[in-house]
Scaffold this motif. Structure first.
Motif, PDB file in Angstrom:
ATOM      1  N   ILE A  88       0.868  -1.179   0.000  1.00  0.00           N
ATOM      2  CA  ILE A  88       0.000   0.000   0.000  1.00  0.00           C
ATOM      3  C   ILE A  88       0.906   1.230   0.000  1.00  0.00           C
ATOM      4  O   ILE A  88       1.890   1.284   0.751  1.00  0.00           O
ATOM      5  CB  ILE A  88      -0.908   0.018   1.236  1.00  0.00           C
ATOM      6  CG1 ILE A  88      -1.802  -1.238   1.271  1.00  0.00           C
ATOM      7  CG2 ILE A  88      -1.772   1.279   1.266  1.00  0.00           C
ATOM      8  CD1 ILE A  88      -2.518  -1.429   2.602  1.00  0.00           C
ATOM      9  N   LEU A 101      -7.456   3.008   5.749  1.00  0.00           N
ATOM     10  CA  LEU A 101      -6.291   2.141   5.939  1.00  0.00           C
ATOM     11  C   LEU A 101      -6.564   1.167   7.077  1.00  0.00           C
ATOM     12  O   LEU A 101      -6.211  -0.014   7.003  1.00  0.00           O
ATOM     13  CB  LEU A 101      -5.050   2.986   6.244  1.00  0.00           C
ATOM     14  CG  LEU A 101      -3.761   2.207   6.483  1.00  0.00           C
ATOM     15  CD1 LEU A 101      -3.350   1.419   5.242  1.00  0.00           C
ATOM     16  CD2 LEU A 101      -2.636   3.147   6.928  1.00  0.00           C
ATOM     17  N   VAL A 122       3.386  -1.074   3.952  1.00  0.00           N
ATOM     18  CA  VAL A 122       2.663   0.190   3.848  1.00  0.00           C
ATOM     19  C   VAL A 122       3.699   1.306   3.797  1.00  0.00           C
ATOM     20  O   VAL A 122       4.444   1.512   4.755  1.00  0.00           O
ATOM     21  CB  VAL A 122       1.712   0.406   5.035  1.00  0.00           C
ATOM     22  CG1 VAL A 122       0.929   1.708   4.861  1.00  0.00           C
ATOM     23  CG2 VAL A 122       0.759  -0.775   5.196  1.00  0.00           C
ATOM     24  N   THR A 153       4.255   7.577   8.523  1.00  0.00           N
ATOM     25  CA  THR A 153       3.512   6.372   8.142  1.00  0.00           C
ATOM     26  C   THR A 153       3.863   5.166   9.006  1.00  0.00           C
ATOM     27  O   THR A 153       2.976   4.447   9.474  1.00  0.00           O
ATOM     28  CB  THR A 153       3.783   6.058   6.665  1.00  0.00           C
ATOM     29  OG1 THR A 153       3.361   7.167   5.869  1.00  0.00           O
ATOM     30  CG2 THR A 153       3.024   4.807   6.232  1.00  0.00           C
ATOM     31  N   GLY A 186       4.864  -1.043   8.449  1.00  0.00           N
ATOM     32  CA  GLY A 186       4.835   0.344   8.018  1.00  0.00           C
ATOM     33  C   GLY A 186       6.227   0.874   7.735  1.00  0.00           C
ATOM     34  O   GLY A 186       7.189   0.544   8.441  1.00  0.00           O
TER      35      GLY A 186
END
Length: 360
Positions: A88, A101, A122, A153, A186
């Motif tokens: 993502i 999300l 991500v 993020t 992430g």
């Protein structure tokens, strides 16, 4: 509701079916408003390469849209569609690009995420390091989470897992499925520090694209774009063996984006109708209203600006996405064709575009 609101979104289209690499617009609505008079989902797209896919932005409804696009395993109640998701990518951390999300990462456990063969990465902007400048006169607004006001993020993904700990622990203890924290990771896009030194600078620093992700299907690069006061705001370039797709993210006209999009098969670009902004802030505008009007249009690309950007980049197809307002009639966006010699498509939810040769 504006007199020109459109009603239901027209039916989706398939352009260039039969290609291995495809762009699917999962949602085409821009901005946080729940626009009356339209059923467009929040901004999100997918790049599918064979039987895998990658999501760009996660606006409202992205999970349902991925199923309706028949990505991954869409015919089983719980085995998909996220079983085929590999990564993502978030262009920036405004809520209209990230609000679902959590849907993908948390409810995803019951929608195919538990069947991925490797953790879903991500990727998105890192911590900006300082609060944005205040817009308007004093007093300053209160700061949310003053001990950590601008997480990036990687940290956002971790915080999301913590926020949903009750649900996660209940379901994992009940079903013995792996916790989402073992299925996703992430990451902050590694923009060189010299370009991040002045988060509140305007305009954004000039730079060339930075490659940061590669697997056996795609190569992804990022560059900074102009969406002040949000920083960092990113554009992404996806390269496959079949061709290239570029996503502008939210931005006003940007030389960085023009460089990144050079020769792309498809440029997916945000767009805003200046007429709408003028309707929201009608003349005569006082100093405050004029400031808010300029603030709005300087963070986005208007219909009349987007065609020349695509022409300068030499792209083949310009796909308009993140439509503002999302309830405007499509024909109002058609003037983007002006000063662009390629094909312009006003995006609709679940539109599909092919890149490369037709499979035999």
């Amino acid at each position: 509701m504006p007199a020109s609101a459109t009603g239901a979104t027209p039916a989706a289209r398939k352009f260039g079916a039969g290609r291995r690499t495809r762009l699917i617009l999962l949602g085409t609505s821009g901005g946080p408003p729940w626009w009356p008079g339209t059923d467009r989902a929040g901004v999100a797209s997918a790049v599918a390469v064979g039987d895998r896919y990658y999501i760009v932005d996660a606006g409202h409804g992205v999970g349902r849209q991925a199923r309706d696009a028949e990505l991954g395993n869409w015919s089983h109640d719980t085995d998909g569609p996220l079983d085929a998701l590999r990564a993502i990518f978030l262009t920036h951390l405004h809520s209209d690009h990230t609000i679902d999300l959590n849907n993908l990462l948390i409810e995803g456990l019951s929608n195919g995420l538990a069947r991925v063969t490797s953790p879903v990465q991500v990727w998105g902007p890192g911590d900006r390091g300082t609060l944005p400048p205040r817009f308007g006169p004093p007093p300053d607004p209160p700061v949310t989470a003053p001990d950590n006001p601008t997480p990036g993020t990687a940290e956002m993904v971790d915080l999301m897992m913590r926020a949903y700990a009750t649900d996660i622990n209940d379901r994992v203890f009940d079903t013995r499925k792996p916790p989402p924290s073992t299925l996703v990771s992430g990451h902050d896009v590694p923009i060189p520090e010299r370009y991040l030194a002045d988060p509140n600078g305007n305009p954004h620093p000039r730079m060339s694209p930075v490659p940061f992700y590669e697997d056996d299907r795609v190569r992804v690069s990022a560059t900074l774009v102009q969406h002040a006061p949000v920083f960092p705001a990113l554009a992404f370039r996806f390269e496959t063996d079949d061709g290239t797709i570029v996503f502008s993210g939210d931005t006003s006209p940007s030389e960085n984006l023009v460089e990144m999009a050079q020769g792309a098969d498809i440029l997916v670009h945000e767009v805003m109708d200046r007429d709408w902004a003028e309707e929201i802030f009608p003349e005569p505008r006082d100093t405050s209203a004029e400031g808010r009007f300029q603030h709005l249009i300087s963070a986005h690309t208007t219909i009349d600006e987007v065609g020349p950007i695509a022409e300068a980049a030499g792209v083949r197809t310009l796909v308009l996405n993140h439509l503002v307002p999302a309830n405007w009639p499509e024909h109002k966006f058609h003037r983007a064709q002006k000063n662009f010699s390629g094909l312009v498509v006003v995006g609709r939810d679940l539109d599909e575009f092919g890149v490369g040769a037709v499979l035999g």
